[in-house]
Scaffold this active site. Structure first.
Site, PDB file in Angstrom:
ATOM      1  N   GLU A 220       0.828  -1.206   0.000  1.00 15.92           N
ATOM      2  CA  GLU A 220       0.000   0.000   0.000  1.00 15.92           C
ATOM      3  C   GLU A 220       0.861   1.255   0.000  1.00 15.92           C
ATOM      4  O   GLU A 220       1.981   1.273   0.511  1.00 15.92           O
ATOM      5  CB  GLU A 220      -0.939  -0.018   1.203  1.00 15.92           C
ATOM      6  CG  GLU A 220      -2.013  -1.079   1.024  1.00 15.92           C
ATOM      7  CD  GLU A 220      -3.136  -1.007   2.029  1.00 15.92           C
ATOM      8  OE1 GLU A 220      -4.294  -1.025   1.600  1.00 15.92           O
ATOM      9  OE2 GLU A 220      -2.869  -0.939   3.238  1.00 15.92           O
TER      10      GLU A 220
ATOM     11  N   CYS B 203       3.597   8.555   1.341  1.00 16.98           N
ATOM     12  CA  CYS B 203       4.082   7.532   2.277  1.00 16.98           C
ATOM     13  C   CYS B 203       4.222   6.228   1.488  1.00 16.98           C
ATOM     14  O   CYS B 203       3.230   5.688   0.997  1.00 16.98           O
ATOM     15  CB  CYS B 203       3.060   7.402   3.409  1.00 16.98           C
ATOM     16  SG  CYS B 203       3.437   6.087   4.560  1.00 16.98           S
TER      17      CYS B 203
ATOM     18  N   CYS C 271       6.226  -7.131   6.857  1.00 12.03           N
ATOM     19  CA  CYS C 271       7.329  -6.712   7.728  1.00 12.03           C
ATOM     20  C   CYS C 271       7.645  -7.858   8.679  1.00 12.03           C
ATOM     21  O   CYS C 271       6.750  -8.524   9.187  1.00 12.03           O
ATOM     22  CB  CYS C 271       6.940  -5.468   8.529  1.00 12.03           C
ATOM     23  SG  CYS C 271       8.321  -4.788   9.483  1.00 12.03           S
TER      24      CYS C 271
ATOM     25  N   CYS D 114       6.024  -5.632  15.417  1.00  9.57           N
ATOM     26  CA  CYS D 114       5.710  -4.707  16.518  1.00  9.57           C
ATOM     27  C   CYS D 114       4.255  -4.965  16.921  1.00  9.57           C
ATOM     28  O   CYS D 114       3.387  -5.127  16.054  1.00  9.57           O
ATOM     29  CB  CYS D 114       5.899  -3.250  16.085  1.00  9.57           C
ATOM     30  SG  CYS D 114       7.617  -2.897  15.632  1.00  9.57           S
TER      31      CYS D 114
ATOM     32  N   CYS E  74       1.155  -2.879  15.392  1.00  8.47           N
ATOM     33  CA  CYS E  74       1.180  -2.496  13.980  1.00  8.47           C
ATOM     34  C   CYS E  74       0.518  -3.577  13.119  1.00  8.47           C
ATOM     35  O   CYS E  74       0.879  -4.753  13.197  1.00  8.47           O
ATOM     36  CB  CYS E  74       2.624  -2.292  13.533  1.00  8.47           C
ATOM     37  SG  CYS E  74       2.769  -1.909  11.776  1.00  8.47           S
TER      38      CYS E  74
ATOM     39  N   CYS F 151      -1.313   5.697   9.991  1.00  9.70           N
ATOM     40  CA  CYS F 151      -0.104   4.957  10.406  1.00  9.70           C
ATOM     41  C   CYS F 151      -0.476   3.602  11.001  1.00  9.70           C
ATOM     42  O   CYS F 151      -1.327   3.534  11.878  1.00  9.70           O
ATOM     43  CB  CYS F 151       0.636   5.699  11.508  1.00  9.70           C
ATOM     44  SG  CYS F 151       1.338   7.240  11.010  1.00  9.70           S
TER      45      CYS F 151
HETATM   46  N1  SAH Z   1       9.092   0.150   9.882  1.00 10.90           N
HETATM   47  C1  SAH Z   1       9.169   1.583  10.040  1.00 10.90           C
HETATM   48  C2  SAH Z   1       7.961   2.312   9.431  1.00 10.90           C
HETATM   49  C3  SAH Z   1       6.673   2.018  10.182  1.00 10.90           C
HETATM   50  S1  SAH Z   1       5.222   2.981   9.954  1.00 10.90           S
HETATM   51  C4  SAH Z   1       9.293   1.926  11.500  1.00 10.90           C
HETATM   52  O1  SAH Z   1       9.100   1.042  12.332  1.00 10.90           O
HETATM   53  O2  SAH Z   1       9.612   3.063  11.815  1.00 10.90           O
HETATM   54  C5  SAH Z   1       5.458   4.521  10.681  1.00 10.90           C
HETATM   55  C6  SAH Z   1       5.114   4.677  12.179  1.00 10.90           C
HETATM   56  O3  SAH Z   1       3.793   4.256  12.526  1.00 10.90           O
HETATM   57  C7  SAH Z   1       6.055   3.879  13.052  1.00 10.90           C
HETATM   58  O4  SAH Z   1       6.527   4.677  14.093  1.00 10.90           O
HETATM   59  C8  SAH Z   1       5.158   2.780  13.572  1.00 10.90           C
HETATM   60  O5  SAH Z   1       5.636   2.217  14.754  1.00 10.90           O
HETATM   61  C9  SAH Z   1       3.861   3.529  13.743  1.00 10.90           C
HETATM   62  N2  SAH Z   1       2.681   2.656  13.860  1.00 10.90           N
HETATM   63  C10 SAH Z   1       2.555   1.376  13.479  1.00 10.90           C
HETATM   64  N3  SAH Z   1       1.322   0.917  13.744  1.00 10.90           N
HETATM   65  C11 SAH Z   1       0.641   1.934  14.303  1.00 10.90           C
HETATM   66  C12 SAH Z   1      -0.712   2.092  14.768  1.00 10.90           C
HETATM   67  N4  SAH Z   1      -1.572   1.100  14.671  1.00 10.90           N
HETATM   68  N5  SAH Z   1      -1.070   3.285  15.258  1.00 10.90           N
HETATM   69  C13 SAH Z   1      -0.198   4.306  15.311  1.00 10.90           C
HETATM   70  N6  SAH Z   1       1.073   4.223  14.894  1.00 10.90           N
HETATM   71  C14 SAH Z   1       1.496   3.051  14.381  1.00 10.90           C
END
Ligand code: SAH
Length: 367
Positions: A95, A108, A115, A119, A122, A344
């Site tokens: 996406e 973005c 991934c 986490c 996420c 995000c």
């Molecule tokens: N892999 C990269 C990019 C991730 S997306 C990283 O970890 O930085 C960008 C941001 O959104 C990251 O800080 C991630 O931790 C955050 N994120 C992921 N899931 C989320 C959610 N459900 N709500 C809010 N932020 C989230």
């Protein structure tokens, strides 16, 4: 789907393309002409490159390709945010999101299909991991967006002003493709975005940040999400390998390399009752005191099956105020496009998982 044996030209940097052409006895400036055809005029075949010789066009047609991502779906939010579902070469889908704001447009993009880092808050992590994107697929996302959006915003000189690698995937686990792609984003013959406006976001891959410092001066964002290792181990499992002290120390190294007055962005997703309490704010302020950063608070964006809650507006405001009063520059990232699941952590694509983690996918795939 197998990868084509042809050269994936959309991922070739100026230096890379010049080297290829010099090897064939061509003048290096031919690279400039080809890059303009690819990234400014969006041609889909080498035959359209009318200012290069017939012989070179034939060579390129036989040996190289302009591989475009296939658009599987496109959605537009009530706030103008757009989300695309794109088929990668591996067959799975990724996406990409465009967020228009007054005077700027942020794209973005994804760096991997799924991934591997898992986490806990996420949704991309819950999808599991399939494969790396190629440099051509990463650049191809920008090319597609710029091409599509110029019709939506006629007359605007520059529509995509900022690029963030915050879509699906961990960019620092795919540096072989991310580095050339970032070079093309900044090159005037590519997309001409300034180094401060290309941001690579990482969950904290320490050796990756070190390598980044050798090859680029793009902006860096780090997903911290916790004021101590105990909480971070639960939220960002890679913290067990690269704990907070090590992570912040390598970020300092990166800032030194960047020079000037640049900072790292610290991303902190606020999860109700988990990391959003006043004592967490106090601990975070103490941890980051004197650290050259800007903090981006992201109120949690829920997705189906997630076990976390978004904190109240009041809790977010109290958390922010505490940090600001402690002298830390702190913004709350506004939620955009959540009616189309484009916020995000809501990007899921359609990942054929290879880790066995994504139970839903396997159920759907086999039913
Ligand atoms: N892999 C990269 C990019 C991730 S997306 C990283 O970890 O930085 C960008 C941001 O959104 C990251 O800080 C991630 O931790 C955050 N994120 C992921 N899931 C989320 C959610 N459900 N709500 C809010 N932020 C989230």
């Amino acid at each position: 789907m197998t990868l084509s044996a042809k050269l994936d030209l959309l991922g070739y940097t100026r230096a890379h393309l010049s080297a290829l052409l010099i090897e064939r006895g061509e003048k290096p400036y031919r690279a400039d002409q080809i890059l303009k055809w690819l990234h400014h005029r969006f041609v889909t075949s080498f035959e359209e490159m009318t200012d290069i010789s017939k012989e070179l066009r034939t060579y390129l047609t036989e040996n190289a390709e302009i591989h475009e991502l296939e658009v599987l779906d496109e959605k537009k939010s009530t706030d103008g945010t757009r989300k695309w579902l794109l088929r990668a070469r591996s067959g799975s889908a990724i996406e990409m999101v465009f967020i228009p704001e007054e005077g700027r447009g942020t794209l973005c993009i994804s760096s991997q299909v799924g991934c591997a880092l898992n986490c806990s808050f996420c949704s991309t992590g819950k999808q599991g991991f399939n494969s790396n994107l190629t440099a051509g697929e990463i650049v191809g996302q920008i090319r597609l967006a710029v091409q599509t959006l110029k019709d939506a915003y006629p007359g605007r000189v520059r529509i995509v002003t900022n690029i963030v690698l915050m879509g699906m995937g961990e960019p620092l686990l795919n540096l072989d493709a991310v580095l050339p792609a970032v070079e093309l984003m900044m090159d005037d013959l590519g997309y001409g975005i300034s180094k401060r406006k290309v941001t690579i976001s990482t969950a904290g891959i320490v050796p990756g940040i070190r390598k980044l410092a050798e090859y680029t001066d793009a902006s860096l964002a780090v997903s911290l999400h916790a004021p101590n290792d105990e909480i971070r181990n639960q939220l960002v499992p890679i913290n067990r390998k690269y704990p907070i002290a090590e992570l912040l120390s390598v970020c300092r190294e990166y800032i030194k390399v960047l020079g000037e007055k640049r900072t790292v962005t610290i991303e902190y997703t606020l999860l109700d009752g988990v990391n959003d309490q006043p004592e967490h704010a106090a601990e975070l302020a103490a941890l980051l005191l004197g650290f050259p950063c800007k903090i981006n608070l992201i109120p949690f964006n829920p997705f189906p099956g997630s076990n976390f809650q978004r904190p109240s507006r009041k809790a977010v405001r109290i958390f922010q105020e505490f940090l600001v009063n402690a002298g830390l520059s702190t913004m709350v990232r506004t939620t955009r496009g959540d009616d189309i699941d484009a916020a995000c952590g809501q990007l899921v694509g359609n990942v054929e998982d290879k880790t066995g983690r994504n139970i839903t996918y396997h159920q759907i795939a086999s039913s």
